[in-house]
Design an enzyme around this catalytic site. Structure first.
Site, mmCIF file in Angstrom:
data_model
loop_
_atom_site.group_PDB
_atom_site.id
_atom_site.type_symbol
_atom_site.label_atom_id
_atom_site.label_comp_id
_atom_site.label_asym_id
_atom_site.label_seq_id
_atom_site.Cartn_x
_atom_site.Cartn_y
_atom_site.Cartn_z
ATOM 1 C CG HIS A 168 -1.639 1.307 1.412
ATOM 2 N ND1 HIS A 168 -2.774 1.621 0.695
ATOM 3 C CD2 HIS A 168 -1.395 2.386 2.240
ATOM 4 C CE1 HIS A 168 -3.199 2.815 1.062
ATOM 5 N NE2 HIS A 168 -2.389 3.307 1.994
ATOM 6 C CB CYS A 185 -3.549 2.688 -2.775
ATOM 7 S SG CYS A 185 -2.509 1.221 -2.564
#
Length: 256
Positions: free
Chosen positions: A41, A116
């Site tokens: 992430h 993301c």
């Protein structure tokens, strides 16, 4: 000018300790050991304040969100990288974030094609700094490419199948027409389908002859006869006819 910093986390929000440990081991092997990538992430911080910005799934509203830099509670923090410096003021940065918030709704999230890391790439591009290092999103990009290739291959196979079926139907109709014309000609000549067993007629109209002729047509292509080809063919026919006549005369003389 101010720094633009990328914060990277190991994705450990599965809810299963076993799965989370597996992801940590994958990242350790493929990123720390080999250097090719992992399951991560990411979030971008423009160092005017202490917030990082990223993107995630939600059913309604924007998927763009912020949290204190390096302290996202859903993941395990790994490292940060300074990507470059932006010339934009804090007001311009906030304008860009408002635009991205409208363009990235939470229900458009896709693990392989719009995650993301893709958001951070877009944010960095608008800030005028380099995009994320390739290893950050390599697994998702590879998966997305594999899905695209699989879909394209399946489409091409369906198209090829359709073309083969169409060509087969055309070939079948053509060969059926050849056989029909040959049988019709024989009937009109009063032979009732029986033709002399000469070399030129023994194979005419038979499926084997038609199949061989059609295969040769596809392989070599149909070429129109030139005038010299026609003349040579006529000479060969004349020679063959003369030879048969001489043999017939000789046989008659021998009989008498």
């Amino acid at each position: 000018m101010t720094d633009v910093r990328l914060h990277i986390y190991d994705v450990t929000n599965s809810g299963s300790e076993k799965t989370n440990n597996t992801i940590l081991n994958i990242n350790k092997i493929f990123k720390d050991g080999i250097g090719v990538g992992g399951i991560f992430h990411s979030a971008v911080q423009v160092v005017y304040g202490d917030e990082e910005w990223s993107f995630g799934f939600c059913e309604q509203g924007s998927g763009v969100f912020s949290c204190p830099s390096g302290r996202n509670p859903m993941y395990t923090y790994r490292e940060s990288i300074v990507l470059g410096k932006t010339n934009f003021s804090i007001f311009k940065v906030n304008q860009i974030l408002r635009e991205l918030s409208r363009e990235w709704p939470g229900n458009s999230y896709d693990l392989l094609g719009r995650n993301c890391n893709h958001f951070c790439d877009e944010f960095c591009d608008r800030l005028g700094v380099p995009k994320l290092p390739g290893w950050v999103n390599r697994f998702a990009n590879a998966g997305d490419a594999a899905m695209e290739v699989a879909g394209t291959t399946a489409l091409r196979l369906r198209q090829a199948k359709t073309e083969i079926v169409s060509a087969s139907k055309v070939a079948y109709r053509f060969l059926a027409g050849v056989a029909s014309n040959v049988n019709g000609t024989n009937g009109a000549n009063g032979t009732n389908g029986a033709v002399p067993d000469s070399p030129s007629n023994s194979n005419r109209g038979t499926p084997r002859f038609q199949g061989t002729w059609f295969k040769n047509l596809i392989t070599t292509g149909a070429k129109p006869s030139s005038s010299s080809d026609i003349e040579n063919h006529e000479e060969e026919l004349s020679s063959a006819t003369g030879s048969r006549s001489r043999r017939s005369s000789t046989a008659t003389e021998s009989t008498t």
